[in-house]
Design a protein around this motif. Structure first.
Motif, PDB file in Angstrom:
ATOM      1  N   ASN A 150     -23.710  13.466   6.709  1.00 57.24           N
ATOM      2  CA  ASN A 150     -22.426  13.037   7.281  1.00 57.24           C
ATOM      3  C   ASN A 150     -21.648  12.177   6.281  1.00 57.24           C
ATOM      4  O   ASN A 150     -21.279  11.036   6.573  1.00 57.24           O
ATOM      5  N   PRO A 151     -21.367  12.720   5.093  1.00 55.47           N
ATOM      6  CA  PRO A 151     -20.844  11.888   4.009  1.00 55.47           C
ATOM      7  C   PRO A 151     -19.335  11.725   4.053  1.00 55.47           C
ATOM      8  O   PRO A 151     -18.593  12.659   4.340  1.00 55.47           O
ATOM      9  N   SER A 152     -18.889  10.520   3.745  1.00 54.44           N
ATOM     10  CA  SER A 152     -17.470  10.305   3.491  1.00 54.44           C
ATOM     11  C   SER A 152     -17.226  10.498   2.004  1.00 54.44           C
ATOM     12  O   SER A 152     -18.150  10.386   1.190  1.00 54.44           O
ATOM     13  N   THR A 153     -15.992  10.778   1.636  1.00 54.40           N
ATOM     14  CA  THR A 153     -15.662  11.030   0.237  1.00 54.40           C
ATOM     15  C   THR A 153     -14.680  10.014  -0.340  1.00 54.40           C
ATOM     16  O   THR A 153     -14.503   9.949  -1.545  1.00 54.40           O
ATOM     17  N   GLY A 154     -14.029   9.239   0.526  1.00 58.24           N
ATOM     18  CA  GLY A 154     -12.963   8.355   0.070  1.00 58.24           C
ATOM     19  C   GLY A 154     -11.598   8.986   0.167  1.00 58.24           C
ATOM     20  O   GLY A 154     -10.574   8.321  -0.019  1.00 58.24           O
ATOM     21  N   ILE A 171     -25.716  19.334   2.097  1.00 57.48           N
ATOM     22  CA  ILE A 171     -24.745  18.528   2.836  1.00 57.48           C
ATOM     23  C   ILE A 171     -25.022  18.752   4.311  1.00 57.48           C
ATOM     24  O   ILE A 171     -24.815  19.853   4.834  1.00 57.48           O
ATOM     25  N   SER A 172     -25.505  17.734   5.005  1.00 60.86           N
ATOM     26  CA  SER A 172     -25.896  17.915   6.403  1.00 60.86           C
ATOM     27  C   SER A 172     -25.006  17.102   7.318  1.00 60.86           C
ATOM     28  O   SER A 172     -24.569  16.005   6.984  1.00 60.86           O
ATOM     29  N   THR A 221     -25.732  23.758  -0.137  1.00 61.82           N
ATOM     30  CA  THR A 221     -25.992  24.239   1.223  1.00 61.82           C
ATOM     31  C   THR A 221     -25.363  23.291   2.221  1.00 61.82           C
ATOM     32  O   THR A 221     -25.539  22.067   2.134  1.00 61.82           O
ATOM     33  N   PHE A 222     -24.598  23.837   3.146  1.00 64.58           N
ATOM     34  CA  PHE A 222     -24.019  23.064   4.242  1.00 64.58           C
ATOM     35  C   PHE A 222     -24.849  23.360   5.489  1.00 64.58           C
ATOM     36  O   PHE A 222     -25.113  24.516   5.814  1.00 64.58           O
TER      37      PHE A 222
END
Length: 402
Positions: free
Chosen positions: A138-142, A312-313, A370-371
């Protein structure tokens, strides 16, 4: 030249599963307060100097396989102000809190059956390099997409009306949702934020409860710099708010009493006087600056040019993308920035399974990315769906198909 193995050991920053560290200040922790008997795993703690006069405390948990070829995992808790102890005790580590009403005694610990320390490379499948890839959850990127994607997400799951959704699209198009530049947009976003406050952001199907952290200072994504003048003592003179027993944040409440006990500090080898009081998540009371506005190009370079595998999960409810449980970093924004990298798919959207049932959905891109979604998870997916997350991680790290 630094060898791959030496390079890995130079990054013992916070929480690692591999073979035992060979550092002079490492402490072998044989038992933990609140856990019955000796630990059935090897836990090392210590400090790593990252700058002159600045050290980071780390937990090092050996792989249960006790093998030199076991995967090496560095775990960094998301955000720029939360303790990695949340990852150790709430998500992927070998212990978890026994969730029972706090009665003034030290909270108890138990074994986590879905600990990621159980993963080991199969015989004959030893990787040529220790550094193989990275996983982000659950990543943020900015980027603005992290925030703006919350609007179509909230509309898709029925939190906001068609009318409000259309108003935001009309008046806020192309704007930074954190800094709206016209009155109609600002008013619509105020209404949006109020409606979002009626659900738990990390897992929208659960009731809202006290966050059980340090509610001081501005929200993390509203400023670029933070001063250290707004901290507060949690347990001394300003008690932590007590959430109802049974809510998802109750274990965070227990963690304050466990981590701040003198017997715990002694067991972990915390340097006397280094931390007056442990706080799980800081908010406005740590001095730092945000220099990196976007991480997207790093994902492109690591996967396309560096040759690293990436997973990326995110969390998911039912087999349609608009049913994500996490409103803090919606899957819509994540899928958008992944598509912006421009790599073609090599395996289309499909379900992945555990125990004969769909555990989430996944697709694979040509850049080794991989998503994958975790059905039923929240923002910190292993906290909500530990068995599914363990299955996802173990298959990925062992280079098996989801």
């Amino acid at each position: 030249m630094i060898s791959p193995r030496q390079l890995c050991r130079s990054f013992l920053l916070l929480l690692i599963f591999a073979v035992a560290p060979r550092t002079s200040d490492s402490k072998l922790v044989a038992s933990l307060p609140g856990f019955h008997g000796r630990l059935p795993f090897n836990l090392h703690t210590g400090y790593v100097e990252v700058d002159e006069g600045t050290e980071l405390f780390y937990y090092f948990v050996e792989s249960d396989t006790r093998a030199e070829e076991a995967p090496f995992l560095l775990w960094l808790t998301g955000g720029d102000r939360c303790s990695v102890f949340s990852g150790l005790a709430n998500e992927i580590g070998p212990v978890r809190f026994v969730e029972e009403p706090y009665n003034g005694s030290l909270p108890r610990l138990q074994i986590n059956p879905s600990s990621w320390t159980q993963v080991g490379i199969q015989a004959g499948n030893t990787p040529a390099l220790n550094l193989k890839g990275y996983l982000v959850g659950n990543p943020s990127t900015g980027e603005i997409i992290d925030i703006s994607s919350r609007v179509p997400y909230a509309h898709g799951v029925g939190i906001i009306s068609d009318q409000l959704y259309e108003t935001i699209l009309e008046h806020c198009k192309g704007l930074d949702y954190m800094l709206p530049s016209n009155a109609p947009c600002a008013q619509a976003l105020d209404t949006f934020n109020h409606l979002m406050s009626q659900v738990q952001g990390a897992q929208i199907l659960l009731d809202t409860y006290v966050y059980a952290s340090a509610p001081t200072g501005p929200a993390a994504d509203t400023k670029d710099e933070y001063s250290s003048d707004s901290g507060r003592r949690i347990l001394v003179g300003n008690p932590l708010a007590r959430p109802p027993f049974g809510c998802v944040t109750y274990k965070n409440y227990l963690s304050y009493f466990w981590a701040n006990a003198e017997v715990t500090r002694d067991a972990l080898g915390i340097k006397e006087g280094s931390v007056e009081e442990w706080v799980r998540c800081h908010n406005g009371d740590l001095p730092y600056s945000i220099h990196l506005r976007s991480s997207i190009e790093y994902h492109r370079n690591l996967t396309a040019n560096g040759g690293y595998r990436a997973l990326i999960s995110l969390s998911n409810l039912i087999p349609v993308p608009t049913a994500d449980h996490d409103s803090l970093v919606p899957h819509l924004g994540t899928q958008a920035w992944i598509r912006s990298l421009g790599f073609p798919m090599v395996r289309d959207w499909r379900a992945w399974h555990l125990n004969g049932q769909s555990a989430g959905f996944t697709l694979t891109y040509s850049n080794n990315m991989t998503f994958a979604t975790i059905k039923g998870g929240g923002h910190t997916a292993p906290e909500y769906e530990p068995e599914r997350c363990f299955a996802m991680f173990s298959r990925w790290i062992l280079e098996e198909p989801l």
